[in-house]
Design a protein around this motif. Structure first.
Motif, PDB file in Angstrom:
ATOM      1  N   ALA A  15       0.656  -1.306   0.103  1.00 19.23           N
ATOM      2  CA  ALA A  15      -0.137  -0.257   0.030  1.00 19.23           C
ATOM      3  C   ALA A  15       0.921   1.175   0.285  1.00 19.23           C
ATOM      4  O   ALA A  15       0.493   2.406   0.093  1.00 19.23           O
ATOM      5  N   ASP A  16       2.244   1.118  -0.173  1.00 18.98           N
ATOM      6  CA  ASP A  16       3.155   2.140  -0.316  1.00 18.98           C
ATOM      7  C   ASP A  16       3.368   2.946   0.992  1.00 18.98           C
ATOM      8  O   ASP A  16       4.200   3.941   0.750  1.00 18.98           O
ATOM      9  N   VAL A  17       2.793   2.716   2.045  1.00 13.37           N
ATOM     10  CA  VAL A  17       3.040   3.345   3.352  1.00 13.37           C
ATOM     11  C   VAL A  17       2.610   2.530   4.483  1.00 13.37           C
ATOM     12  O   VAL A  17       1.753   1.655   4.572  1.00 13.37           O
ATOM     13  N   ARG A  18       3.151   2.726   5.403  1.00 11.38           N
ATOM     14  CA  ARG A  18       2.837   1.902   6.726  1.00 11.38           C
ATOM     15  C   ARG A  18       2.094   2.635   7.716  1.00 11.38           C
ATOM     16  O   ARG A  18       1.988   2.003   8.838  1.00 11.38           O
ATOM     17  N   SER A  19       2.186   4.043   7.703  1.00 10.56           N
ATOM     18  CA  SER A  19       1.474   4.890   8.532  1.00 10.56           C
ATOM     19  C   SER A  19       0.639   5.849   7.823  1.00 10.56           C
ATOM     20  O   SER A  19       1.106   6.363   6.965  1.00 10.56           O
ATOM     21  N   GLN A  20      -0.406   5.743   8.089  1.00 10.34           N
ATOM     22  CA  GLN A  20      -1.427   6.635   7.413  1.00 10.34           C
ATOM     23  C   GLN A  20      -2.432   7.654   8.110  1.00 10.34           C
ATOM     24  O   GLN A  20      -2.328   7.706   9.391  1.00 10.34           O
ATOM     25  N   LEU A 204      11.603   6.607  -1.335  1.00  8.72           N
ATOM     26  CA  LEU A 204      10.836   5.421  -0.930  1.00  8.72           C
ATOM     27  C   LEU A 204      10.559   5.391   0.610  1.00  8.72           C
ATOM     28  O   LEU A 204       9.429   4.977   1.170  1.00  8.72           O
ATOM     29  N   ALA A 205      11.835   5.617   1.248  1.00  5.39           N
ATOM     30  CA  ALA A 205      11.509   5.631   2.790  1.00  5.39           C
ATOM     31  C   ALA A 205      10.719   6.849   3.391  1.00  5.39           C
ATOM     32  O   ALA A 205       9.941   6.458   4.267  1.00  5.39           O
ATOM     33  N   ILE A 206      10.767   7.772   2.846  1.00  2.00           N
ATOM     34  CA  ILE A 206       9.410   9.037   3.046  1.00  2.00           C
ATOM     35  C   ILE A 206       8.089   8.377   2.766  1.00  2.00           C
ATOM     36  O   ILE A 206       7.556   8.674   3.578  1.00  2.00           O
ATOM     37  N   PRO A 212       2.173  10.188   0.267  1.00  2.00           N
ATOM     38  CA  PRO A 212       2.392  11.101  -0.746  1.00  2.00           C
ATOM     39  C   PRO A 212       3.810  11.277  -1.440  1.00  2.00           C
ATOM     40  O   PRO A 212       4.249  11.608  -2.193  1.00  2.00           O
ATOM     41  N   GLY A 213       4.650  10.531  -0.270  1.00  2.00           N
ATOM     42  CA  GLY A 213       6.125  10.516  -0.439  1.00  2.00           C
ATOM     43  C   GLY A 213       6.761  11.667  -0.843  1.00  2.00           C
ATOM     44  O   GLY A 213       6.749  12.667  -0.174  1.00  2.00           O
ATOM     45  N   ALA A 214       7.884  11.506  -1.500  1.00  2.00           N
ATOM     46  CA  ALA A 214       9.082  12.593  -1.871  1.00  2.00           C
ATOM     47  C   ALA A 214       9.693  12.793  -3.145  1.00  2.00           C
ATOM     48  O   ALA A 214       9.473  11.644  -3.699  1.00  2.00           O
ATOM     49  N   ASN A 215      10.180  13.701  -3.847  1.00  2.00           N
ATOM     50  CA  ASN A 215      10.934  13.747  -4.818  1.00  2.00           C
ATOM     51  C   ASN A 215      12.161  14.498  -4.543  1.00  2.00           C
ATOM     52  O   ASN A 215      12.336  15.631  -3.709  1.00  2.00           O
ATOM     53  N   VAL A 216      13.052  14.070  -5.117  1.00  2.00           N
ATOM     54  CA  VAL A 216      14.582  14.563  -4.860  1.00  2.00           C
ATOM     55  C   VAL A 216      14.894  15.188  -6.295  1.00  2.00           C
ATOM     56  O   VAL A 216      14.927  14.559  -7.376  1.00  2.00           O
ATOM     57  N   PHE A 217      15.367  16.606  -6.345  1.00  2.00           N
ATOM     58  CA  PHE A 217      15.571  17.200  -7.603  1.00  2.00           C
ATOM     59  C   PHE A 217      17.075  17.390  -7.627  1.00  2.00           C
ATOM     60  O   PHE A 217      17.607  18.018  -6.998  1.00  2.00           O
ATOM     61  N   ILE A 218      17.671  16.918  -8.418  1.00  2.00           N
ATOM     62  CA  ILE A 218      19.193  16.719  -8.986  1.00  2.00           C
ATOM     63  C   ILE A 218      19.463  18.205  -9.616  1.00  2.00           C
ATOM     64  O   ILE A 218      18.817  18.378 -10.622  1.00  2.00           O
ATOM     65  N   VAL A 219      20.033  19.252  -8.899  1.00  2.00           N
ATOM     66  CA  VAL A 219      20.328  20.445  -9.638  1.00  2.00           C
ATOM     67  C   VAL A 219      21.882  20.624 -10.285  1.00  2.00           C
ATOM     68  O   VAL A 219      22.860  20.663  -9.300  1.00  2.00           O
TER      69      VAL A 219
END
Length: 723
Positions: A15-20, A204-206, A212-219
């Motif tokens: 379900a992509d997440v362990r705490s809702q 993915l850990a977030i 909703p997770g996270a995105n990291v932007f490589i600049v």
């Protein structure tokens, strides 16, 4: 500390997440609207720029007030609803559980789920994930993380809106100018591949704690420094394009990319961009950014002298420039070379200041990551490769793999040819160094050994058109490799689902351990609703465990002469995939003991955990529960420490058997630590079987579990246990 029952799998990885998130309590508007415009640069120069940003503080505050007012208004609506993992409005708060001392075992019957997580709880969980990736997380716990309060406000803004957490990382410029001794070429290699997987794991850990997770932007800061270091704009372009392709090829879907021109504001050109356009405009992008964002009268010498982060970065620049520039000129004395390196380093600091200011004004809601050690007043310093030893980036060195999968980074010329082989990728380019071993020598088979992130090896025919017979595989080498770096997966071999061949190869691997049903179990949904049935043959998620824990035999304890129930634990698991689940469904998770202890956070130590014992009380019909089980035991072959654990599993989690776990000689807070480490994305492989895969896993060094899978998918594995 608020008491938390073991809730790690409230929503399992499927379900992509362990705490809702189910409720929203009071929201800290002041914290969420705090000034987050103060950043340091990719060169770790702090900035207090007053250059106009995308949003002013007052605009941000007004928007947050508007959001909060909307939430308050929605809270009085009687029919407010939500979907799992999103904010739910208008639901009564469950009664708060009293907060005990962390070393007191709190009675918990496990019949009801624990209280839903509040926004504040979830924000702290996200910050906890970020903290685990800090450079200082395993060494200096006394060091204050000055950026934490700012990050908490940034994270809270995302959580309130139920949007992904945003992070930015200035990095991945180009390969070192010194192609002779430092790196393997001009394009990304295995080092960059592992780094991208590591960053994807962070996102993915977030997501594991916040749906909703996270995105990291490589600049990429390549264009900021390339002309100073003698790198062409074309080389920067090709490196960046290859890096983007690598991210796509390895499903790093939460790793995004920004170019220098994206920091010039909305008037800048948009993607996609052609090579011709890039090379035409690159000098102008660089000049425009310097003109727009470099503070007037910036004094680089004063900045280095007064700012600790800049000082650290300046010294780091000088250190790597001594090798980067070694092939670009000749100096009569070391003093001359040092003077040249200092001059170049100062130019980089100036460029970095402008780059930092551009990030500060354009990426105001991003959690700022950095590859450089720093005071961490405005960012999180991290290693982008989970390496042993000092932190080296993949564009300043080559990746070196030991047989057991552990990673070190070093200059390419320093790797001894007598003990390591240079491994090439499918395009024939040098990729990384691998420790030499006869385990990689498979006569009559031209195969690739691809290490997975964070653990495991996939073995495939080098030519996809070639089909080697599984019955010709040397199973003792597979067994030895699985002891070194589990799990070992054979993919692309023939006859792997032939029952006779599958069982015959099990006997070649070792002594088969039979069960009451025979030697081979079909692991699939039995559609048996009986509460006494096994979770193994259901579609439910399973607790993290090791096989054989409940395969009990009565034995006389030689120490006291008392008859006791003893687990008969097999050494290896051996699978073939008859019908795998769809991607992301019914995943098998493997947690490595080696990585568990490698990433164990301070102040915890292996010595401390080796002293711990635990009890398990299972809801079965046998009378005695298992007591005083060691948390850590030595591996029977190599003596390395192995985690032995069974995750607590409560009635609200399952329709089947449950178990209660308690630490018998220590604080119950260790249960949270163990759970977090076993599911840590740097420790645990989240694996999807493919059709006809063979998998062998060391049941001593690895813990494992399975996520829930969709009924009716027909997921079926064959399993045999081997000693």
């Amino acid at each position: 500390m608020t008491f938390k029952a073991d809730t790690h799998l409230v929503s399992h990885p499927s379900a992509d997440v362990r705490s809702q998130l189910l409720t929203i309590p009071e929201i800290s508007i002041e914290a969420a609207a705090s000034d987050i415009s103060e950043y340091d640069s990719s060169s770790d120069c702090e900035t207090n720029s007053t250059t106009t940003s995308i949003e002013s503080d007052s605009d941000a505050s007004e928007k947050l007030v508007e959001i909060v007012n909307h939430i308050v208004a929605a809270a009085v609506e009687p029919n407010a609803t939500s979907t799992p993992g999103t904010v739910k409005i208008g639901q009564a708060q469950p009664e708060e559980v009293a907060e005990p001392d962390e070393d007191i075992d709190v009675a918990y019957d496990g019949k009801k789920p624990p209280s839903p997580r509040s926004v504040a709880d979830v924000c702290e969980d996200i910050l906890g994930v970020l903290a685990r990736y800090r450079l200082t997380h395993q060494s200096d716990t006394s060091k204050v993380w000055g950026a934490k309060a700012k990050f908490l406000a940034q994270v809270e803004r995302c959580v309130v809106r139920a949007e992904p957490v945003l992070m930015s990382l200035p990095a991945f410029p180009f390969k070192s100018p010194n192609k002779k001794t430092k790196v393997l070429g001009t394009l990304p290699d295995k080092g960059e591949e592992v780094a991208l997987s590591h960053l994807e794991g962070l996102c993915l850990a977030i997501r594991d704690v916040y749906e909703p997770g996270a995105n990291v932007f490589i600049v990429s800061d390549g264009l900021m420094y390339s002309d100073i270091l003698g790198i062409s704009d074309l080389e920067v372009w090709r490196y960046g394009q290859a890096l983007r392709k690598m991210a796509r090829d390895h499903a790093c879907n939460h790793v995004k990319f920004l170019r220098l021109r994206n920091l010039l504001g909305p008037e800048g050109p948009t993607e996609p961009i052609t090579e011709e356009e890039y090379l035409r405009d690159a000098p102008q992008f660089r000049n425009d950014l310097l003109a727009r964002y470099l503070p007037k009268n910036f004094d680089v010498d004063a900045q280095i002298a007064k700012d600790p982060s800049t000082t650290l970065t300046y010294r780091g620049y000088i250190k790597f420039l001594e090798t980067d520039l070694a092939t670009q000129g000749e100096w009569e004395t070391k003093a001359q070379m040092k003077k040249q390196c200092e001059a170049v380093a100062k130019k980089m600091i100036v460029r970095g200041k402008a780059f930092a200011t551009s990030i500060a004004n354009n990426l105001t809601e991003h959690v700022r990551l950095s590859i450089h050690p720093s005071t961490e007043q405005n960012k999180l310093s991290m290693s982008i490769i989970p390496q042993i030893g000092r932190s080296v980036t993949p564009w300043h060195g080559a990746l070196i793999r030991a047989v057991d999968g552990s990673i070190t980074m070093g200059h390419a010329s320093s790797v001894p040819a007598l003990t390591h082989d240079l491994i090439f990728d499918k395009e024939g380019s040098p990729s990384y160094f691998r420790e030499r071993s006869d385990l990689f020598n498979w006569p009559g088979m031209d195969v690739d050994f691809n290490y997975l992130y964070p653990t495991g090896i996939v073995i495939t025919p080098r030519d996809p058109k070639t089909k080697y017979a599984f019955q010709d595989v040397h199973m003792q080498k597979v067994r030895a490799l699985s002891e070194a770096c589990s799990p070992v997966v054979l993919r692309g071999f023939t006859d792997t689902t032939d029952e006779q061949i599958f069982e015959a190869k099990a006997h070649e691997c070792g002594t088969v351990q039979p069960w009451t049903f025979g030697i081979r179990q079909s692991v699939k949904d039995s559609m048996n609703p009986d509460p006494k049935a096994s979770t193994v043959t259901s579609t439910e998620a399973m607790p993290m465990h090791y096989d054989g824990f409940f395969f009990l035999k009565k034995e006389i304890d030689p120490a006291d002469g008392v008859e006791k129930l003893v687990s008969k634990v097999p050494r290896f698991q051996y699978f073939t995939a008859i019908t795998p689940s769809p991607p992301g469904d019914g995943m098998t998770l493997f947690a490595s003991s080696q990585l568990f202890f490698q990433h164990l956070p301070a102040p915890y130590t292996l010595t401390e955990l080796e002293k711990l014992k635990w009890d398990c009380k299972h809801s079965s019909n046998w009378n005695n529960h298992l007591q005083d089980l060691p948390l850590v035991t030595p591996h029977p072959t190599n003596g390395k420490p192995c985690v032995r654990w069974h995750e607590p599993w409560y009635q609200w989690m399952t329709k089947f058997s449950t178990n209660e776990i308690r630490i018998s000689n220590g604080g119950q807070h260790y249960k949270d630590l163990i759970r977090e480490m076993l599911y840590d994305r740097r420790v645990c492989l989240y694996f999807n079987f493919e059709q006809a895969d063979i998998l062998v896993a060391d049941n001593m060094s690895m813990m494992h579990t399975r996520s829930a899978f969709t009924p009716g998918t027909g997921r079926e594995l064959w399993r045999i246990h081997i000693n």
